[in-house]
Design a protein around this motif. Structure first.
Motif, PDB file in Angstrom:
ATOM      1  N   TYR A  76      26.196  22.339 -19.930  1.00 48.54           N
ATOM      2  CA  TYR A  76      25.963  21.535 -18.730  1.00 48.54           C
ATOM      3  C   TYR A  76      26.637  20.180 -18.973  1.00 48.54           C
ATOM      4  CZ  TYR A  76      22.376  25.037 -17.748  1.00 48.54           C
ATOM      5  OH  TYR A  76      21.709  26.221 -17.521  1.00 48.54           O
ATOM      6  N   GLU A  77      27.716  19.937 -18.252  1.00 48.62           N
ATOM      7  CA  GLU A  77      28.499  18.718 -18.454  1.00 48.62           C
ATOM      8  C   GLU A  77      28.357  17.781 -17.270  1.00 48.62           C
ATOM      9  OE1 GLU A  77      32.197  19.711 -21.177  1.00 48.62           O
ATOM     10  OE2 GLU A  77      32.273  20.913 -19.334  1.00 48.62           O
ATOM     11  N   ASP A  78      28.795  16.542 -17.488  1.00 45.30           N
ATOM     12  CA  ASP A  78      28.787  15.511 -16.440  1.00 45.30           C
ATOM     13  C   ASP A  78      27.397  15.339 -15.828  1.00 45.30           C
ATOM     14  OD1 ASP A  78      31.550  15.200 -16.816  1.00 45.30           O
ATOM     15  OD2 ASP A  78      31.972  16.818 -15.403  1.00 45.30           O
ATOM     16  N   LEU A  79      26.403  15.364 -16.682  1.00 41.16           N
ATOM     17  CA  LEU A  79      25.034  15.157 -16.218  1.00 41.16           C
ATOM     18  C   LEU A  79      24.712  13.669 -16.148  1.00 41.16           C
ATOM     19  CD1 LEU A  79      23.158  17.816 -18.418  1.00 41.16           C
ATOM     20  CD2 LEU A  79      23.815  18.051 -16.009  1.00 41.16           C
ATOM     21  N   SER A  80      23.661  13.356 -15.420  1.00 38.06           N
ATOM     22  CA  SER A  80      23.111  11.998 -15.410  1.00 38.06           C
ATOM     23  C   SER A  80      21.608  12.112 -15.181  1.00 38.06           C
ATOM     24  CB  SER A  80      23.761  11.146 -14.325  1.00 38.06           C
ATOM     25  OG  SER A  80      23.273   9.807 -14.376  1.00 38.06           O
ATOM     26  N   ALA A  81      20.965  12.917 -16.053  1.00 40.46           N
ATOM     27  CA  ALA A  81      19.546  13.220 -15.895  1.00 40.46           C
ATOM     28  C   ALA A  81      18.698  12.118 -16.492  1.00 40.46           C
ATOM     29  CB  ALA A  81      19.221  14.551 -16.566  1.00 40.46           C
ATOM     30  N   ALA A  82      17.885  11.485 -15.649  1.00 44.95           N
ATOM     31  CA  ALA A  82      16.993  10.413 -16.100  1.00 44.95           C
ATOM     32  C   ALA A  82      15.732  11.008 -16.729  1.00 44.95           C
ATOM     33  CB  ALA A  82      16.634   9.506 -14.934  1.00 44.95           C
ATOM     34  N   HIS A  83      14.860  10.132 -17.206  1.00 43.20           N
ATOM     35  CA  HIS A  83      13.609  10.566 -17.823  1.00 43.20           C
ATOM     36  C   HIS A  83      12.771  11.361 -16.820  1.00 43.20           C
ATOM     37  CE1 HIS A  83       9.901  10.451 -20.157  1.00 43.20           C
ATOM     38  NE2 HIS A  83       9.296   9.999 -19.074  1.00 43.20           N
ATOM     39  N   GLY A  84      12.341  12.569 -17.221  1.00 46.53           N
ATOM     40  CA  GLY A  84      11.514  13.409 -16.363  1.00 46.53           C
ATOM     41  C   GLY A  84      12.268  14.217 -15.338  1.00 46.53           C
ATOM     42  N   GLU A  85      13.598  14.094 -15.294  1.00 44.00           N
ATOM     43  CA  GLU A  85      14.375  14.807 -14.271  1.00 44.00           C
ATOM     44  C   GLU A  85      14.657  16.247 -14.709  1.00 44.00           C
ATOM     45  OE1 GLU A  85      18.609  14.387 -11.820  1.00 44.00           O
ATOM     46  OE2 GLU A  85      17.800  12.707 -12.989  1.00 44.00           O
ATOM     47  N   VAL A  86      14.492  17.175 -13.757  1.00 42.43           N
ATOM     48  CA  VAL A  86      14.771  18.590 -13.976  1.00 42.43           C
ATOM     49  C   VAL A  86      16.160  18.897 -13.430  1.00 42.43           C
ATOM     50  CG1 VAL A  86      14.026  20.951 -13.479  1.00 42.43           C
ATOM     51  CG2 VAL A  86      12.325  19.154 -13.824  1.00 42.43           C
ATOM     52  N   PHE A  87      16.939  19.650 -14.197  1.00 40.06           N
ATOM     53  CA  PHE A  87      18.311  19.950 -13.786  1.00 40.06           C
ATOM     54  C   PHE A  87      18.671  21.371 -14.216  1.00 40.06           C
ATOM     55  CE2 PHE A  87      18.431  18.322 -18.070  1.00 40.06           C
ATOM     56  CZ  PHE A  87      19.347  19.137 -18.726  1.00 40.06           C
ATOM     57  N   GLY A  88      19.788  21.872 -13.693  1.00 38.32           N
ATOM     58  CA  GLY A  88      20.336  23.161 -14.100  1.00 38.32           C
ATOM     59  C   GLY A  88      20.097  24.291 -13.127  1.00 38.32           C
ATOM     60  N   ALA A  89      19.230  24.118 -12.151  1.00 40.33           N
ATOM     61  CA  ALA A  89      18.874  25.214 -11.255  1.00 40.33           C
ATOM     62  C   ALA A  89      20.006  25.619 -10.327  1.00 40.33           C
ATOM     63  CB  ALA A  89      17.636  24.841 -10.432  1.00 40.33           C
ATOM     64  N   ASP A  90      21.012  24.780 -10.171  1.00 42.10           N
ATOM     65  CA  ASP A  90      22.123  25.092  -9.278  1.00 42.10           C
ATOM     66  C   ASP A  90      23.335  25.644 -10.013  1.00 42.10           C
ATOM     67  OD1 ASP A  90      20.722  24.248  -7.028  1.00 42.10           O
ATOM     68  OD2 ASP A  90      21.301  22.166  -7.327  1.00 42.10           O
ATOM     69  N   ASP A  91      23.198  25.871 -11.305  1.00 45.32           N
ATOM     70  CA  ASP A  91      24.308  26.424 -12.102  1.00 45.32           C
ATOM     71  C   ASP A  91      23.920  27.800 -12.619  1.00 45.32           C
ATOM     72  OD1 ASP A  91      26.043  24.174 -11.930  1.00 45.32           O
ATOM     73  OD2 ASP A  91      24.784  23.142 -13.395  1.00 45.32           O
ATOM     74  N   ALA A  92      24.704  28.808 -12.272  1.00 42.89           N
ATOM     75  CA  ALA A  92      24.456  30.166 -12.767  1.00 42.89           C
ATOM     76  C   ALA A  92      25.117  30.319 -14.131  1.00 42.89           C
ATOM     77  CB  ALA A  92      24.997  31.201 -11.795  1.00 42.89           C
ATOM     78  N   VAL A  93      24.322  30.715 -15.127  1.00 44.16           N
ATOM     79  CA  VAL A  93      24.895  30.938 -16.457  1.00 44.16           C
ATOM     80  C   VAL A  93      25.417  32.368 -16.596  1.00 44.16           C
ATOM     81  CG1 VAL A  93      23.394  29.205 -17.480  1.00 44.16           C
ATOM     82  CG2 VAL A  93      22.657  31.595 -17.455  1.00 44.16           C
ATOM     83  N   TYR A  94      24.981  33.261 -15.692  1.00 45.27           N
ATOM     84  CA  TYR A  94      25.410  34.662 -15.782  1.00 45.27           C
ATOM     85  C   TYR A  94      25.228  35.323 -14.421  1.00 45.27           C
ATOM     86  CZ  TYR A  94      25.526  39.568 -17.266  1.00 45.27           C
ATOM     87  OH  TYR A  94      25.818  40.901 -17.393  1.00 45.27           O
ATOM     88  N   ILE A  95      26.192  36.156 -14.052  1.00 44.59           N
ATOM     89  CA  ILE A  95      26.135  36.943 -12.830  1.00 44.59           C
ATOM     90  C   ILE A  95      26.088  38.410 -13.231  1.00 44.59           C
ATOM     91  CG2 ILE A  95      27.278  37.588 -10.679  1.00 44.59           C
ATOM     92  CD1 ILE A  95      26.342  34.775 -10.568  1.00 44.59           C
ATOM     93  N   SER A  96      25.076  39.150 -12.747  1.00 45.32           N
ATOM     94  CA  SER A  96      24.910  40.549 -13.120  1.00 45.32           C
ATOM     95  C   SER A  96      24.807  41.409 -11.869  1.00 45.32           C
ATOM     96  CB  SER A  96      23.645  40.729 -13.968  1.00 45.32           C
ATOM     97  OG  SER A  96      23.384  42.082 -14.210  1.00 45.32           O
ATOM     98  N   SER A  97      25.378  42.609 -11.945  1.00 44.23           N
ATOM     99  CA  SER A  97      25.279  43.556 -10.831  1.00 44.23           C
ATOM    100  C   SER A  97      24.041  44.432 -10.955  1.00 44.23           C
ATOM    101  CB  SER A  97      26.530  44.440 -10.776  1.00 44.23           C
ATOM    102  OG  SER A  97      26.691  45.137 -12.003  1.00 44.23           O
ATOM    103  N   SER A  98      23.325  44.346 -12.099  1.00 45.58           N
ATOM    104  CA  SER A  98      22.128  45.149 -12.323  1.00 45.58           C
ATOM    105  C   SER A  98      20.936  44.231 -12.559  1.00 45.58           C
ATOM    106  CB  SER A  98      22.320  46.073 -13.533  1.00 45.58           C
ATOM    107  OG  SER A  98      22.606  45.321 -14.699  1.00 45.58           O
ATOM    108  N   PRO A  99      19.717  44.732 -12.362  1.00 45.37           N
ATOM    109  CA  PRO A  99      18.518  43.892 -12.542  1.00 45.37           C
ATOM    110  C   PRO A  99      18.400  43.356 -13.967  1.00 45.37           C
ATOM    111  CG  PRO A  99      17.969  45.897 -11.351  1.00 45.37           C
ATOM    112  CD  PRO A  99      19.373  46.073 -11.848  1.00 45.37           C
ATOM    113  N   ILE A 100      17.818  42.157 -14.086  1.00 45.44           N
ATOM    114  CA  ILE A 100      17.578  41.508 -15.371  1.00 45.44           C
ATOM    115  C   ILE A 100      16.079  41.561 -15.667  1.00 45.44           C
ATOM    116  CG2 ILE A 100      17.742  39.355 -16.676  1.00 45.44           C
ATOM    117  CD1 ILE A 100      20.424  40.627 -16.135  1.00 45.44           C
ATOM    118  N   GLY A 101      15.736  41.948 -16.895  1.00 41.74           N
ATOM    119  CA  GLY A 101      14.330  42.063 -17.265  1.00 41.74           C
ATOM    120  C   GLY A 101      13.783  40.865 -17.999  1.00 41.74           C
TER     121      GLY A 101
END
Length: 320
Positions: A76-101
């Motif tokens: 995760y680059e070019d962040l500017s996350a302050a204290h208590g800030e939640v980030f990363g939910a808009d970045d997909a780390v993996y795309i799968s065509s089958s269900p993930i368990g």
């Protein structure tokens, strides 16, 4: 090509990393509205006083049979996350065509705005006690009183930190009473719940400012746009019992109202008990059995003495 992804499933981390300035929060599965592909998105939180500018993590995705379908690193680059800030939910780390368990996440290195870099692999994981669910009726009234949604967990303080009613866990290192995800005040939230319990969870009266609230750090979007990426596939492996997050648990059949859920590892048995019969008497009344027993105790000695004398006399007469 970009497409919209709708939330399919989510699960919070069942551990926290003690002493770490960055915490893994939750994993979400998003389904594309065009291709139907599953996007894996991870959320993290900066609990350091310094702004977080870069985070490197390692993740492992498994299918429902336990086979590893992807094992890779993500930055995760070019962040500017302050204290208590939640980030990363808009970045997909993996795309799968089958269900993930299940998804396993390991923190790597973090870089902050002051130029410092921290190795996060040395911080130990601490397993969290599962949060306690609020009864549905009480949860609804708590949401109504606080003007918040999704408050389904009993707010409680643990040795390691505290649970908010929204399900977010805040380690002691975070050092605050505000929930960075829903904006609730921990103390006033507990007071509100206590007030509902004391009044029998009756319908709350209208209140303009029942608790101190702040807007959440990030508003949830009904749909998200994530760039499709591909992770590096890995060889199949058996399901690891130490996997951090299970994101697609099987649905359980609904239980009748009032029926308790058996704890994990325990068995539920039906046992019938025969309670001893016990008569109830009003104040001042005596049990007839006690009266009879008292009379026997009182008259038994003299009656016994008389009978003994008669037997002795009869025996003396027979010897003559």
């Amino acid at each position: 090509m970009e497409e919209n992804f709708d939330l399919l499933a989510q699960s919070r981390a069942n551990y926290f990393t003690k002493g770490s300035p960055v915490q893994f929060v939750k994993v979400e599965l998003l389904k594309g509205d065009v291709t139907g592909d599953i996007a894996v998105c991870l959320s993290f939180k900066n609990i350091s006083a310094a702004r977080l500018t870069r985070l490197q993590i390692t993740f492992k995705c498994k299918d429902r049979s336990g086979a590893v379908v992807c094992q890779d690193r993500f930055v995760y680059e070019d962040l500017s996350a302050a204290h208590g800030e939640v980030f990363g939910a808009d970045d997909a780390v993996y795309i799968s065509s089958s269900p993930i368990g299940s998804v396993e996440v390991e923190l790597g290195t973090a870089r902050f705005a002051d130029g410092s870099s921290v190795d996060l692999t040395a911080y130990p994981r601490v397993r969290l006690a599962p949060p306690k669910k609020l009864p549905a009726e009480l949860a609804a009234k708590l949401c109504e009183r606080t003007h918040k949604e999704g408050l389904t967990v009993v707010p409680q303080v643990l040795d390691e930190g505290w649970y908010c009613a929204c399900g977010a866990f805040h380690p002691r290192e975070e050092d605050g009473v505000w929930c960075s995800e829903c904006g609730c005040d921990r103390i006033l939230l507990q007071n509100t719940l206590s007030s509902l319990l004391q009044t029998g969870a009756s319908a709350p009266a209208a209140d303009d400012e029942p608790t101190r609230m702040v807007p959440p750090v990030r508003q949830e979007e009904p749909t998200r746009t994530v760039p499709p990426i591909s992770g590096r596939p890995a060889a199949a492996a058996p399901l690891d019992e130490d996997d951090d997050v299970i994101v697609a648990p099987p649905r359980r059949a609904a239980r009748p109202a009032g029926q308790a859920q058996p704890a994990r590892g325990q068995y539920q048995a039906r046992v019938q008990y025969e309670e001893p019969y016990e008569e109830q008497y009003g104040e001042g009344e005596e049990d007839p059995r006690d009266v009879i027993a008292g009379r026997i105790i009182r008259w038994a000695p003299p009656i016994t003495a008389v009978l003994c004398a008669i037997i002795a006399a009869v025996g003396f007469l027979l010897t003559l």
